[in-house]
Design a protein around this motif. Structure first.
Motif, PDB file in Angstrom:
ATOM      1  N   ASN B 391     -29.858 -16.948  11.076  1.00 43.49           N
ATOM      2  CA  ASN B 391     -30.716 -18.116  11.253  1.00 43.49           C
ATOM      3  C   ASN B 391     -30.772 -18.531  12.713  1.00 43.49           C
ATOM      4  O   ASN B 391     -31.811 -18.897  13.235  1.00 43.49           O
ATOM      5  CB  ASN B 391     -30.228 -19.273  10.386  1.00 43.49           C
ATOM      6  CG  ASN B 391     -30.409 -18.970   8.903  1.00 43.49           C
ATOM      7  OD1 ASN B 391     -31.247 -18.142   8.537  1.00 43.49           O
ATOM      8  ND2 ASN B 391     -29.617 -19.602   8.068  1.00 43.49           N
ATOM      9  N   ALA B 392     -29.618 -18.435  13.384  1.00 46.72           N
ATOM     10  CA  ALA B 392     -29.561 -18.890  14.772  1.00 46.72           C
ATOM     11  C   ALA B 392     -30.400 -18.015  15.693  1.00 46.72           C
ATOM     12  O   ALA B 392     -30.947 -18.496  16.678  1.00 46.72           O
ATOM     13  CB  ALA B 392     -28.112 -18.924  15.258  1.00 46.72           C
ATOM     14  N   VAL B 393     -30.499 -16.718  15.406  1.00 47.49           N
ATOM     15  CA  VAL B 393     -31.293 -15.874  16.298  1.00 47.49           C
ATOM     16  C   VAL B 393     -32.727 -15.684  15.812  1.00 47.49           C
ATOM     17  O   VAL B 393     -33.626 -15.441  16.606  1.00 47.49           O
ATOM     18  CB  VAL B 393     -30.657 -14.488  16.523  1.00 47.49           C
ATOM     19  CG1 VAL B 393     -29.340 -14.631  17.252  1.00 47.49           C
ATOM     20  CG2 VAL B 393     -30.474 -13.754  15.223  1.00 47.49           C
ATOM     21  N   PHE B 394     -32.923 -15.810  14.511  1.00 45.92           N
ATOM     22  CA  PHE B 394     -34.239 -15.508  13.969  1.00 45.92           C
ATOM     23  C   PHE B 394     -35.235 -16.633  14.222  1.00 45.92           C
ATOM     24  O   PHE B 394     -36.373 -16.386  14.607  1.00 45.92           O
ATOM     25  CB  PHE B 394     -34.117 -15.248  12.466  1.00 45.92           C
ATOM     26  CG  PHE B 394     -35.135 -14.281  11.977  1.00 45.92           C
ATOM     27  CD1 PHE B 394     -34.983 -12.934  12.260  1.00 45.92           C
ATOM     28  CD2 PHE B 394     -36.246 -14.706  11.280  1.00 45.92           C
ATOM     29  CE1 PHE B 394     -35.925 -12.024  11.839  1.00 45.92           C
ATOM     30  CE2 PHE B 394     -37.191 -13.798  10.872  1.00 45.92           C
ATOM     31  CZ  PHE B 394     -37.032 -12.460  11.135  1.00 45.92           C
ATOM     32  N   VAL B 395     -34.786 -17.856  14.032  1.00 48.83           N
ATOM     33  CA  VAL B 395     -35.697 -18.993  14.181  1.00 48.83           C
ATOM     34  C   VAL B 395     -36.275 -19.081  15.609  1.00 48.83           C
ATOM     35  O   VAL B 395     -37.488 -19.198  15.774  1.00 48.83           O
ATOM     36  CB  VAL B 395     -34.993 -20.293  13.739  1.00 48.83           C
ATOM     37  CG1 VAL B 395     -35.846 -21.507  14.054  1.00 48.83           C
ATOM     38  CG2 VAL B 395     -34.669 -20.233  12.249  1.00 48.83           C
ATOM     39  N   PRO B 396     -35.428 -18.953  16.653  1.00 50.05           N
ATOM     40  CA  PRO B 396     -35.991 -19.014  18.006  1.00 50.05           C
ATOM     41  C   PRO B 396     -37.002 -17.899  18.293  1.00 50.05           C
ATOM     42  O   PRO B 396     -37.880 -18.062  19.140  1.00 50.05           O
ATOM     43  CB  PRO B 396     -34.766 -18.849  18.907  1.00 50.05           C
ATOM     44  CG  PRO B 396     -33.612 -19.241  18.078  1.00 50.05           C
ATOM     45  CD  PRO B 396     -33.957 -18.880  16.674  1.00 50.05           C
ATOM     46  N   LEU B 397     -36.889 -16.770  17.607  1.00 49.04           N
ATOM     47  CA  LEU B 397     -37.869 -15.704  17.811  1.00 49.04           C
ATOM     48  C   LEU B 397     -39.176 -16.009  17.085  1.00 49.04           C
ATOM     49  O   LEU B 397     -40.260 -15.646  17.541  1.00 49.04           O
ATOM     50  CB  LEU B 397     -37.317 -14.372  17.284  1.00 49.04           C
ATOM     51  CG  LEU B 397     -36.282 -13.669  18.144  1.00 49.04           C
ATOM     52  CD1 LEU B 397     -35.648 -12.518  17.387  1.00 49.04           C
ATOM     53  CD2 LEU B 397     -36.943 -13.164  19.412  1.00 49.04           C
ATOM     54  N   MET B 398     -39.053 -16.670  15.945  1.00 46.25           N
ATOM     55  CA  MET B 398     -40.246 -16.912  15.139  1.00 46.25           C
ATOM     56  C   MET B 398     -41.085 -18.077  15.662  1.00 46.25           C
ATOM     57  O   MET B 398     -42.289 -18.129  15.420  1.00 46.25           O
ATOM     58  CB  MET B 398     -39.847 -17.164  13.669  1.00 46.25           C
ATOM     59  CG  MET B 398     -39.412 -15.919  12.932  1.00 46.25           C
ATOM     60  SD  MET B 398     -40.693 -14.631  12.899  1.00 46.25           S
ATOM     61  CE  MET B 398     -39.949 -13.369  13.945  1.00 46.25           C
ATOM     62  N   VAL B 399     -40.450 -19.009  16.376  1.00 43.33           N
ATOM     63  CA  VAL B 399     -41.205 -20.169  16.856  1.00 43.33           C
ATOM     64  C   VAL B 399     -42.324 -19.756  17.827  1.00 43.33           C
ATOM     65  O   VAL B 399     -43.504 -20.056  17.586  1.00 43.33           O
ATOM     66  CB  VAL B 399     -40.265 -21.237  17.464  1.00 43.33           C
ATOM     67  CG1 VAL B 399     -41.066 -22.317  18.166  1.00 43.33           C
ATOM     68  CG2 VAL B 399     -39.395 -21.836  16.369  1.00 43.33           C
ATOM     69  N   PRO B 400     -42.004 -19.014  18.920  1.00 41.88           N
ATOM     70  CA  PRO B 400     -43.100 -18.579  19.793  1.00 41.88           C
ATOM     71  C   PRO B 400     -44.090 -17.671  19.070  1.00 41.88           C
ATOM     72  O   PRO B 400     -45.295 -17.694  19.328  1.00 41.88           O
ATOM     73  CB  PRO B 400     -42.386 -17.810  20.909  1.00 41.88           C
ATOM     74  CG  PRO B 400     -41.019 -17.543  20.425  1.00 41.88           C
ATOM     75  CD  PRO B 400     -40.684 -18.586  19.422  1.00 41.88           C
ATOM     76  N   MET B 401     -43.559 -16.896  18.140  1.00 37.36           N
ATOM     77  CA  MET B 401     -44.402 -15.992  17.363  1.00 37.36           C
ATOM     78  C   MET B 401     -45.495 -16.766  16.624  1.00 37.36           C
ATOM     79  O   MET B 401     -46.680 -16.433  16.697  1.00 37.36           O
ATOM     80  CB  MET B 401     -43.450 -15.308  16.375  1.00 37.36           C
ATOM     81  CG  MET B 401     -44.083 -14.551  15.304  1.00 37.36           C
ATOM     82  SD  MET B 401     -44.301 -12.911  15.886  1.00 37.36           S
ATOM     83  CE  MET B 401     -45.497 -12.501  14.695  1.00 37.36           C
ATOM     84  N   VAL B 402     -45.086 -17.839  15.946  1.00 37.24           N
ATOM     85  CA  VAL B 402     -46.052 -18.603  15.161  1.00 37.24           C
ATOM     86  C   VAL B 402     -46.994 -19.387  16.077  1.00 37.24           C
ATOM     87  O   VAL B 402     -48.192 -19.504  15.804  1.00 37.24           O
ATOM     88  CB  VAL B 402     -45.309 -19.539  14.181  1.00 37.24           C
ATOM     89  CG1 VAL B 402     -46.284 -20.425  13.444  1.00 37.24           C
ATOM     90  CG2 VAL B 402     -44.496 -18.705  13.201  1.00 37.24           C
ATOM     91  N   GLY B 454     -40.230 -29.780  12.899  1.00 33.56           N
ATOM     92  CA  GLY B 454     -40.666 -28.599  13.634  1.00 33.56           C
ATOM     93  C   GLY B 454     -41.318 -27.588  12.713  1.00 33.56           C
ATOM     94  O   GLY B 454     -42.391 -27.063  13.005  1.00 33.56           O
ATOM     95  N   GLY B 455     -40.689 -27.323  11.596  1.00 31.46           N
ATOM     96  CA  GLY B 455     -41.213 -26.326  10.666  1.00 31.46           C
ATOM     97  C   GLY B 455     -42.574 -26.718  10.127  1.00 31.46           C
ATOM     98  O   GLY B 455     -43.499 -25.905  10.096  1.00 31.46           O
ATOM     99  N   LEU B 456     -42.688 -27.977   9.731  1.00 31.73           N
ATOM    100  CA  LEU B 456     -43.973 -28.409   9.174  1.00 31.73           C
ATOM    101  C   LEU B 456     -45.054 -28.424  10.245  1.00 31.73           C
ATOM    102  O   LEU B 456     -46.218 -28.089   9.973  1.00 31.73           O
ATOM    103  CB  LEU B 456     -43.842 -29.791   8.537  1.00 31.73           C
ATOM    104  CG  LEU B 456     -43.046 -29.811   7.233  1.00 31.73           C
ATOM    105  CD1 LEU B 456     -43.167 -31.169   6.565  1.00 31.73           C
ATOM    106  CD2 LEU B 456     -43.526 -28.728   6.274  1.00 31.73           C
ATOM    107  N   ALA B 457     -44.682 -28.797  11.484  1.00 34.04           N
ATOM    108  CA  ALA B 457     -45.657 -28.793  12.566  1.00 34.04           C
ATOM    109  C   ALA B 457     -46.167 -27.371  12.793  1.00 34.04           C
ATOM    110  O   ALA B 457     -47.376 -27.139  12.949  1.00 34.04           O
ATOM    111  CB  ALA B 457     -45.030 -29.344  13.842  1.00 34.04           C
ATOM    112  N   LEU B 458     -45.238 -26.401  12.791  1.00 33.45           N
ATOM    113  CA  LEU B 458     -45.644 -25.009  12.994  1.00 33.45           C
ATOM    114  C   LEU B 458     -46.583 -24.561  11.883  1.00 33.45           C
ATOM    115  O   LEU B 458     -47.606 -23.903  12.131  1.00 33.45           O
ATOM    116  CB  LEU B 458     -44.412 -24.104  12.980  1.00 33.45           C
ATOM    117  CG  LEU B 458     -43.602 -24.019  14.269  1.00 33.45           C
ATOM    118  CD1 LEU B 458     -42.384 -23.138  14.044  1.00 33.45           C
ATOM    119  CD2 LEU B 458     -44.459 -23.461  15.392  1.00 33.45           C
ATOM    120  N   ALA B 459     -46.227 -24.923  10.630  1.00 30.27           N
ATOM    121  CA  ALA B 459     -47.051 -24.517   9.496  1.00 30.27           C
ATOM    122  C   ALA B 459     -48.456 -25.096   9.639  1.00 30.27           C
ATOM    123  O   ALA B 459     -49.460 -24.397   9.454  1.00 30.27           O
ATOM    124  CB  ALA B 459     -46.406 -24.962   8.191  1.00 30.27           C
TER     125      ALA B 459
END
Lengths: 176, 660
Positions: B391-402, B454-459
């Protein structure tokens, strides 16, 4: 090297393969038992058969023994069974059987069918003894010395290789 | 007898595969049309033979032929028919047979639908496919024969692990394998292209549909597995970062990257060597998964019974396939000429960013999965890597991705206008901010407020951004509605597909965010008649009784869910004890609503009239399942794009201007 970029994936892969080759010899499922070198837990179980006694703590103080947890419903137990029969036939070390979470009639039929390598057999119907011994699946085997100290532990079926490499040397050492 | 025919068919298949591996390849090198044509005929023969073997094993399961060791160990005469059939691939040997069968189906598909492929490319692709088949057939015949007979057949079989007797899981492996094996197509095309020394738009156009099909299957397969874990294991979760889950997730990440980079090759003739490498890596990760699950190198809750001899064989196969292809890549890769140039801010640039993030994510998952092996091999003892790391490494990668996922499709090729695009995304930005603010107000500084906002904003950002892009294609509200309608009808499948999959990602993120941030759990002892509050509902345990099933005993609890005194639903979870093999399972009872699942599990009695119960409110979990279905649907819609079927651009003669 102008083309190092193209070779890099191959190099990374080669390193991975090195680890995999090493990994095939490691057994990640085998968490080292904290019981090795420690006194064996209590063992007080009713007999399975009318013809053979059950198990008591005193059985761990008489000399070197192999304690084997087995069940008739367990597939891998079938795999190690011929080796146990062989050990019993050669009288290398007495084997104490702990029948784990089994129906007594199933266990009896199983032994009648495949042969009975055990010197004594106790019934651990509710699996409490197995919990005390840190058993997390059958079969598991423990080598216990005359002072009741656990010398070695096998998780899963005992294979000839494990027996020769980890158990036999310890038995020979003690019987000198 | 049938089993022996199956076994014999496999032996014949091995020889056919050898012929298919060699003759077309030599033929392509020599320009011999007859030798090249052998490929298609061999592919058909291979399919028939492997299909016959698969049919023979299935027959043995259907009629419960316990003289076959495989059937005796994994089946039981009292099992429902569905699980007799799914038992065929619920074990090591049978699953390998399923694997080669699917491989043969894909080979046949190239032979049948590859009419518009240049003969040399087709011959080489079929040859590479056959090399993979050869490896797997050898593996089956030498170490994992599913047709081995027993000298003394038992009266009945051992039965299948009751956890696996479930419709969700019955179809999980075939879909996963359709995905894994489907990526072998991209791999074969990549190897053929390396041999040929040429990658162009036409090549990418041929590779894309195969990759897309494999990707759809894999998406659905992973989704089914996750769904099963959610309702069957009774732990309330849906993803555990278990090595076997990771083994399916890595090819998905790499495959997703491949789909996007192939677009750049097709449209802009750039990123060629990278795309070839990705095609190799994607399939290699599929093979790696097979190795990890079956060799015992990594522990996992659901590996197959492992065997070092098998492990060594798969490793040898892995070295031959992956090592061989990477050597070929190292030798021939530099010769592939790159094409179109582009500025960092451009459609290509955004697709490249997708690729970087997706590959980094795949590499990270690989590192986390293999880390226990690395440490153990270097003498560091036993460690395990769990969700906190991932979770610690995956989330920071997915944020710029989205963030980039909404921007990328709006950028133009070659050089994009970032400021202009951001202007068009004003609405998305505003709604994202609104979603974040709403989450913030509702949560009011609870521990996971930041993650939820953050998650809902990205969605919201991604969903609205995707709609803006889609509306832009239609000139919605900027042209007369009639014209928008005409444009809508003319819109290619690929455009629909992209919009649906990107939007599905937003739905998925919404579900993940909701279920992680607002989950409520009550794990406690309850007596009959007691009531607890769960997510604003009163949950009462009204009854616990014993039930008897066909091959199990069950303790069934009855929970009544009430809101303001009104009964909403009655839930009846069970705890079952199966007899053969003796194993307890939990049967959850779940009430699904738009905003969340009420999830109940009944456990052991405490001996004093109470029962250990686990009650969860899992918010927005249904969104995830809908998201995964949408994602698969998007892939299928894109696959239906007629350009994939007819318009493969004519291959130009090697466009090297005569040096004068």
């Amino acid at each position: 090297m102008r083309h190092w970029k193209y070779i890099l994936p191959l190099v990374i892969f080669a390193v991975l393969v090195g680890f995999f080759v090493r990994g095939l010899d490691l057994k990640p499922a085998e968490v080292p038992s904290p019981l090795i070198g420690k006194p064996a837990p209590a063992l007080n179980l009713k007999p399975l058969l009318d013809t053979k006694p059950g198990l008591a703590d005193a059985d761990l103080k008489g000399g070197l023994v192999l304690v084997n947890f087995f069940a008739s419903w367990c597939g891998p137990c079938r795999i190690e069974h011929p080796l146990l029969m062989d050990i019993a036939a050669k009288k290398i070390v007495p084997i104490l059987g702990v029948n784990y979470k089994d129906k007594p009639e199933d266990a009896k039929a199983w032994l009648a069918n495949l042969g009975d390598p055990f010197a004594k057999i106790g019934v651990d119907f509710d699996g409490r003894t197995a919990i005390d011994w840190g058993v997390y699946g059958v079969p598991e085997s423990f080598l216990v010395d005359a002072n009741g100290i656990i010398l070695a532990k096998q998780i899963g079926p005992m294979m000839q290789k494990d027996w020769n490499e980890r158990f036999l040397p310890k038995i020979k050492e003690r019987s000198k | 007898m049938i089993a022996e025919i199956g076994h014999y068919a496999l032996v014949l298949a091995l020889f056919v595969a050898l012929i298919q591996a060699v003759l077309p390849l030599v033929g392509a090198q020599r320009g011999d049309a007859a030798w090249m044509a052998v490929g298609s005929q061999a592919a058909l023969a291979l399919f028939l033979l492997v299909g016959a073997a698969f049919g023979a094993l299935t027959y043995a399961y259907v009629v419960s032929d316990f003289s076959l060791a495989n059937v005796a160990q994994n089946s039981h005469s009292a099992k429902p028919m569905l699980y007799k059939i799914s038992g065929v691939w619920g074990n090591h040997e049978g699953s390998l047979l399923l694997w080669v069968t699917i491989l043969a189906v894909f080979g046949l598909a190239v032979a049948a639908f590859g009419g518009n492929l240049p003969p040399r490319l087709k011959a080489r692709v079929l040859s590479v496919q056959a090399m993979i088949s050869t490896g797997f057939l050898l593996f089956i015949l030498l170490t994992s024969n599913p047709f081995a007979r027993l000298a003394q057949p038992p009266f009945d079989g051992n039965g299948l692990n009751p956890l696996l007797q479930d419709p969700g899981l019955a179809f999980h492996p075939p879909f996963l394998y359709l995905g894994y094996v489907g990526f072998s197509m991209a791999f074969s095309f990549a190897i053929a292209a390396l041999i040929e020394g040429r990658v162009d738009a036409a090549w990418a156009r041929w590779v894309r549909p195969w990759t897309l099909a494999a990707w759809c299957f894999l998406t659905l397969g992973i989704g089914l597995g996750s769904w099963w874990a959610y309702y069957e294991l009774g732990w309330g979760g849906w993803w555990y970062w278990d090595p076997v889950e990771n083994a399916s997730f890595m090819p998905w990440l790499a495959g997703t990257a491949l789909l996007h980079s192939a677009v750049v090759v097709e449209k802009r003739d750039a990123l060629k060597t990278w795309t070839i490498l990705l095609a190799i890596v994607t399939f290699s990760l599929s093979l790696l998964g097979t190795f990890l699950v079956r060799s015992g190198v990594i522990t996992s809750v659901h590996s197959f019974a492992s065997d070092p001899a098998r492990g060594l064989f798969i490793l040898a196969m892995l070295v031959a396939t992956v090592g061989g292809s990477l050597v070929l890549f190292a030798v021939r890769g530099p010769a592939l000429k790159g094409g179109g140039l582009f500025a960092p801010v451009s459609r290509e640039g955004s697709l490249l960013l997708n690729n970087l993030l997706m590959s980094t994510a795949a590499a990270t998952v690989l590192l986390g999965t293999l880390y226990p092996l690395f440490v153990d091999a270097l003498g560091g003892g036993k460690v395990s890597v769990g969700p906190p790391f991932f979770n610690a490494v995956f989330v920071p990668l997915m944020v710029p991705m989205v963030l980039a996922m909404a921007v990328g499709p709006l950028l133009s090729w070659k050089r994009g206008d970032l400021a202009g695009v951001l202007m068009r995304l004003k609405l998305a930005l505003a709604l994202a901010a609104a979603a974040a603010a709403l989450a913030w107000l509702v949560m009011g500084g609870q521990p996971k407020t930041l993650a939820a906002s953050g998650g809902l904003a990205l969605a919201a950002w991604l969903f609205v951004g995707t709609l803006v892009e889609f509306a832009g294609r239609l000139l919605l509200f900027r042209a007369p509605l009639a014209e928008s309608w005409t444009r809508l009808r003319a819109l290619p499948g690929a455009a629909w597909g992209m919009a649906i999959t990107h939007a599905s990602m937003a739905v998925l993120i919404g579900g993940i965010t909701g279920s992680s941030a607002w989950m409520e759990e009550k794990i406690q002892v309850m007596k009959v008649g007691e009531t607890v509050m769960l997510a604003g509902h009163e949950v009462t345990l009204t009854n616990v009784r014993d039930e008897r099933g066909p091959n199990y005993l069950a303790q069934r609890g009855t929970f009544v869910l009430k809101k303001n005194g009104q009964t909403v639903v009655t839930l009846e979870p069970e705890k079952r004890s199966y007899r053969q093999p003796p194993r307890p399972t939990t049967e959850t009872a779940i009430h699904t609503t738009f905003w969340g699942d009420y999830y109940t599990v009944i456990g052991d009695a405490d001996g004093q009239g109470g029962y250990v119960v686990r009650l969860y409110f899992n918010p927005m979990v249904a969104w995830m399942w809908v998201g995964i279905l949408m994602m698969t649907l998007g892939g299928i819609v894109s696959l239906a794009d007629r350009r994939h079927r007819i318009g493969a651009p004519v291959r130009k003669r090697a466009a090297q201007p005569a040096a004068t």
